[in-house]
Design a protein around this motif. Structure first.
Motif, PDB file in Angstrom:
ATOM      1  N   GLY A   1       0.883  -1.325   0.074  1.00 27.50           N
ATOM      2  CA  GLY A   1      -0.146  -0.021  -0.152  1.00 27.50           C
ATOM      3  C   GLY A   1       0.682   1.389   0.011  1.00 27.50           C
ATOM      4  N   TYR A   2       0.159   2.408   0.285  1.00 31.60           N
ATOM      5  CA  TYR A   2       0.795   3.750   0.121  1.00 31.60           C
ATOM      6  C   TYR A   2       0.293   4.677   1.349  1.00 31.60           C
ATOM      7  CZ  TYR A   2       1.721   2.705  -4.668  1.00 31.60           C
ATOM      8  OH  TYR A   2       2.136   2.110  -5.872  1.00 31.60           O
ATOM      9  N   VAL A   3       1.322   5.321   1.787  1.00 31.59           N
ATOM     10  CA  VAL A   3       0.839   6.509   2.934  1.00 31.59           C
ATOM     11  C   VAL A   3       1.641   7.737   2.310  1.00 31.59           C
ATOM     12  CG1 VAL A   3       0.753   4.669   4.884  1.00 31.59           C
ATOM     13  CG2 VAL A   3       2.969   5.462   4.313  1.00 31.59           C
ATOM     14  N   ASP A   4       0.998   8.683   2.951  1.00 32.54           N
ATOM     15  CA  ASP A   4       1.666  10.070   2.763  1.00 32.54           C
ATOM     16  C   ASP A   4       2.868  10.376   3.288  1.00 32.54           C
ATOM     17  OD1 ASP A   4      -0.653  10.614   1.092  1.00 32.54           O
ATOM     18  OD2 ASP A   4      -1.703  11.666   2.667  1.00 32.54           O
ATOM     19  N   ASP A   5       3.971  10.847   2.727  1.00 32.08           N
ATOM     20  CA  ASP A   5       5.061  11.260   3.340  1.00 32.08           C
ATOM     21  C   ASP A   5       5.001  12.705   3.946  1.00 32.08           C
ATOM     22  OD1 ASP A   5       7.781  11.328   3.828  1.00 32.08           O
ATOM     23  OD2 ASP A   5       8.419  11.234   1.620  1.00 32.08           O
ATOM     24  N   HIS A   6       5.903  12.951   4.921  1.00 28.87           N
ATOM     25  CA  HIS A   6       6.190  14.153   5.551  1.00 28.87           C
ATOM     26  C   HIS A   6       6.601  15.319   4.717  1.00 28.87           C
ATOM     27  CE1 HIS A   6      10.024  12.312   6.247  1.00 28.87           C
ATOM     28  NE2 HIS A   6      10.406  13.636   6.044  1.00 28.87           N
TER      29      HIS A   6
ATOM     30  N   ASN B   1       4.969  20.669  -4.292  1.00 31.47           N
ATOM     31  CA  ASN B   1       4.239  21.581  -4.754  1.00 31.47           C
ATOM     32  C   ASN B   1       2.902  21.709  -4.094  1.00 31.47           C
ATOM     33  OD1 ASN B   1       5.796  22.427  -6.961  1.00 31.47           O
ATOM     34  ND2 ASN B   1       5.163  20.893  -7.998  1.00 31.47           N
ATOM     35  N   GLY B   2       2.942  21.365  -2.715  1.00 36.21           N
ATOM     36  CA  GLY B   2       1.749  21.560  -1.814  1.00 36.21           C
ATOM     37  C   GLY B   2       1.054  20.058  -1.669  1.00 36.21           C
ATOM     38  N   VAL B   3       1.232  18.926  -2.636  1.00 30.55           N
ATOM     39  CA  VAL B   3       0.791  17.821  -2.461  1.00 30.55           C
ATOM     40  C   VAL B   3       1.791  16.711  -1.581  1.00 30.55           C
ATOM     41  CG1 VAL B   3      -0.114  15.576  -3.928  1.00 30.55           C
ATOM     42  CG2 VAL B   3      -0.254  18.177  -4.793  1.00 30.55           C
ATOM     43  N   PRO B   4       1.273  15.936  -0.737  1.00 28.72           N
ATOM     44  CA  PRO B   4       2.142  15.030  -0.096  1.00 28.72           C
ATOM     45  C   PRO B   4       2.771  13.831  -0.926  1.00 28.72           C
ATOM     46  CG  PRO B   4      -0.159  14.649   0.671  1.00 28.72           C
ATOM     47  CD  PRO B   4      -0.043  15.843  -0.496  1.00 28.72           C
ATOM     48  N   GLY B   5       4.119  13.974  -0.667  1.00 27.49           N
ATOM     49  CA  GLY B   5       4.716  12.629  -1.497  1.00 27.49           C
ATOM     50  C   GLY B   5       4.391  11.442  -0.902  1.00 27.49           C
ATOM     51  N   GLN B   6       4.646  10.287  -1.894  1.00 27.19           N
ATOM     52  CA  GLN B   6       4.045   8.977  -1.329  1.00 27.19           C
ATOM     53  C   GLN B   6       5.099   7.910  -0.661  1.00 27.19           C
ATOM     54  OE1 GLN B   6       0.613   8.113  -1.256  1.00 27.19           O
ATOM     55  NE2 GLN B   6       0.787  10.248  -1.098  1.00 27.19           N
TER      56      GLN B   6
ATOM     57  N   ASP C   1      16.353 -13.280   7.694  1.00 32.22           N
ATOM     58  CA  ASP C   1      15.762 -13.372   9.026  1.00 32.22           C
ATOM     59  C   ASP C   1      14.360 -13.358   9.114  1.00 32.22           C
ATOM     60  OD1 ASP C   1      18.448 -13.345   9.918  1.00 32.22           O
ATOM     61  OD2 ASP C   1      18.578 -11.225   9.791  1.00 32.22           O
ATOM     62  N   GLY C   2      13.659 -13.602   7.896  1.00 32.55           N
ATOM     63  CA  GLY C   2      12.385 -13.661   7.767  1.00 32.55           C
ATOM     64  C   GLY C   2      11.664 -12.486   6.968  1.00 32.55           C
ATOM     65  N   TYR C   3      10.420 -12.397   6.901  1.00 30.41           N
ATOM     66  CA  TYR C   3       9.668 -11.152   6.123  1.00 30.41           C
ATOM     67  C   TYR C   3       9.970  -9.912   6.973  1.00 30.41           C
ATOM     68  CZ  TYR C   3       7.541 -14.431   3.174  1.00 30.41           C
ATOM     69  OH  TYR C   3       7.276 -15.628   2.025  1.00 30.41           O
ATOM     70  N   ARG C   4      10.017  -8.821   6.083  1.00 33.59           N
ATOM     71  CA  ARG C   4      10.348  -7.360   6.629  1.00 33.59           C
ATOM     72  C   ARG C   4       9.609  -6.587   5.696  1.00 33.59           C
ATOM     73  NH1 ARG C   4      12.031 -10.289   9.977  1.00 33.59           N
ATOM     74  NH2 ARG C   4      13.967 -10.170  11.358  1.00 33.59           N
ATOM     75  N   PHE C   5       9.117  -5.426   6.427  1.00 33.93           N
ATOM     76  CA  PHE C   5       8.515  -4.321   5.619  1.00 33.93           C
ATOM     77  C   PHE C   5       9.370  -3.089   5.245  1.00 33.93           C
ATOM     78  CE2 PHE C   5       4.320  -5.655   7.108  1.00 33.93           C
ATOM     79  CZ  PHE C   5       3.539  -5.797   5.905  1.00 33.93           C
ATOM     80  N   ILE C   6       9.481  -2.743   4.002  1.00 30.64           N
ATOM     81  CA  ILE C   6      10.151  -1.451   3.772  1.00 30.64           C
ATOM     82  C   ILE C   6       9.486  -0.424   3.598  1.00 30.64           C
ATOM     83  CG2 ILE C   6      12.027  -0.446   2.087  1.00 30.64           C
ATOM     84  CD1 ILE C   6      12.675  -3.412   1.496  1.00 30.64           C
ATOM     85  N   MET C   7       9.470   0.819   3.885  1.00 30.23           N
ATOM     86  CA  MET C   7       8.657   1.989   3.695  1.00 30.23           C
ATOM     87  C   MET C   7       9.553   2.798   2.807  1.00 30.23           C
ATOM     88  SD  MET C   7       6.071   1.277   5.407  1.00 30.23           S
ATOM     89  CE  MET C   7       5.071   2.882   5.124  1.00 30.23           C
ATOM     90  N   TYR C   8       9.415   2.815   1.473  1.00 30.61           N
ATOM     91  CA  TYR C   8      10.261   3.169   0.421  1.00 30.61           C
ATOM     92  C   TYR C   8       9.642   4.699  -0.153  1.00 30.61           C
ATOM     93  CZ  TYR C   8      12.988   3.424  -3.840  1.00 30.61           C
ATOM     94  OH  TYR C   8      13.873   3.519  -4.938  1.00 30.61           O
ATOM     95  N   GLN C   9      10.280   5.720   0.180  1.00 26.37           N
ATOM     96  CA  GLN C   9       9.991   7.052  -0.395  1.00 26.37           C
ATOM     97  C   GLN C   9      10.118   7.068  -1.629  1.00 26.37           C
ATOM     98  OE1 GLN C   9      12.534   9.468   2.379  1.00 26.37           O
ATOM     99  NE2 GLN C   9      10.719  10.267   3.153  1.00 26.37           N
ATOM    100  N   LEU C  10       9.207   7.201  -2.573  1.00 22.59           N
ATOM    101  CA  LEU C  10       9.165   7.656  -3.953  1.00 22.59           C
ATOM    102  C   LEU C  10       9.490   8.617  -4.481  1.00 22.59           C
ATOM    103  CD1 LEU C  10       5.908   5.780  -4.779  1.00 22.59           C
ATOM    104  CD2 LEU C  10       8.057   4.794  -5.117  1.00 22.59           C
ATOM    105  N   LYS C  11       9.562   9.889  -3.569  1.00 22.97           N
ATOM    106  CA  LYS C  11       9.948  11.300  -3.942  1.00 22.97           C
ATOM    107  C   LYS C  11       8.950  11.768  -4.913  1.00 22.97           C
ATOM    108  CE  LYS C  11      14.331  11.233  -1.796  1.00 22.97           C
ATOM    109  NZ  LYS C  11      14.231  10.030  -1.081  1.00 22.97           N
ATOM    110  N   ASN C  12       7.773  11.309  -5.281  1.00 19.46           N
ATOM    111  CA  ASN C  12       6.574  12.043  -5.919  1.00 19.46           C
ATOM    112  C   ASN C  12       5.514  11.865  -5.398  1.00 19.46           C
ATOM    113  OD1 ASN C  12       5.635   9.353  -6.794  1.00 19.46           O
ATOM    114  ND2 ASN C  12       7.310   9.256  -8.361  1.00 19.46           N
ATOM    115  N   THR C  13       4.483  12.204  -6.027  1.00 19.17           N
ATOM    116  CA  THR C  13       2.954  12.041  -5.506  1.00 19.17           C
ATOM    117  C   THR C  13       2.282  11.071  -6.270  1.00 19.17           C
ATOM    118  OG1 THR C  13       2.396  13.811  -7.198  1.00 19.17           O
ATOM    119  CG2 THR C  13       3.102  14.548  -4.929  1.00 19.17           C
ATOM    120  N   THR C  14       2.678  10.119  -7.062  1.00 17.71           N
ATOM    121  CA  THR C  14       1.902   9.219  -7.645  1.00 17.71           C
ATOM    122  C   THR C  14       1.853   7.841  -7.063  1.00 17.71           C
ATOM    123  OG1 THR C  14       3.683   8.547  -9.139  1.00 17.71           O
ATOM    124  CG2 THR C  14       2.666  10.434  -9.907  1.00 17.71           C
ATOM    125  N   HIS C  15       0.895   7.014  -7.571  1.00 17.05           N
ATOM    126  CA  HIS C  15       1.086   5.487  -6.956  1.00 17.05           C
ATOM    127  C   HIS C  15       1.232   4.708  -8.167  1.00 17.05           C
ATOM    128  CE1 HIS C  15      -1.925   6.530  -3.541  1.00 17.05           C
ATOM    129  NE2 HIS C  15      -0.942   7.108  -3.414  1.00 17.05           N
TER     130      HIS C  15
END
Length: 198
Positions: free
Chosen positions: A131-136, A140-145, A155-169
């Protein structure tokens, strides 16, 4: 991530299992649960993104060129016009501009080095888009994703929160993406286009 009661009583539309995450662990279908409120069932890895784009190269380069030129050329021009040697006042004027230019130069060099090291030593792995969450950071006034990726590690499954540095999905939920990884550096590889020979 925020926690609330959004998932309480929510069931998978496909198999009817109780839902606490974006993707049903039983049937693998997208549940519709917002990533911001989903439980994080696996630990999250610190992620340094190795992207070369406008925000990582060109934007800091604008500051390097503008502050570097003001900090160097203006004192030289003032010295030539007044026919004076460098004074303490001119040096004090140059230092803040030079510090900004050097700081942004370091940012550019770190971004390029991270990218090169990842390309030379990186290992390719596959990740699942959760999924996606809004970045801090806002563009241009739109939160990055930030895209939430599930990866398999030794060591097993892990999550990565990867900053896309843009506003798209750009990636579909539950789709697979290829990652290059080296230590804590990650980069989503671009999908190669397939051309049909007519």
């Amino acid at each position: 991530m925020k926690k609330n009661n959004q998932s309480v009583g929510l069931k998978c539309k496909n198999c009817g299992a109780p839902v606490t995450t974006e993707i049903c662990p039983f049937c693998g279908q997208y549940t519709g649960l917002d990533t911001e409120y989903a439980n994080t069932e696996y630990p999250v890895i610190d992620c340094k993104e190795a992207n070369l784009n406008f925000w990582t190269i060109i934007f800091p380069l604008i500051f390097v060129l503008s502050f570097g030129s003001v900090g160097v050329l203006m004192p030289i021009a003032a010295t030539i016009d007044n026919k004076e040697e460098f004074s303490l006042g001119i040096v004090a004027f140059v230092i803040p501009f030079a510090m900004v230019a050097v700081g942004f130069s370091v940012v550019i060099i770190k971004n390029i080095l991270g990218y090169v090291i990842l390309k030379l030593r990186g290992k390719q792995i596959t990740a699942t888009v959760y999924g996606y969450v809004d970045d801090h950071v806002r563009y241009n006034g739109v939160p990055g994703q930030v895209v939430k990726l599930l990866v398999s590690t030794p060591d097993g499954y892990r999550f990565i929160m990867y900053q896309l540095k843009n506003t798209t999905h750009p990636y579909g939920i539950n789709s697979k993406v290829n990652l290059l990884v080296y230590k804590d550096f990650f980069m989503i590889e671009k999908t190669k286009r397939e051309y049909i020979k007519w």
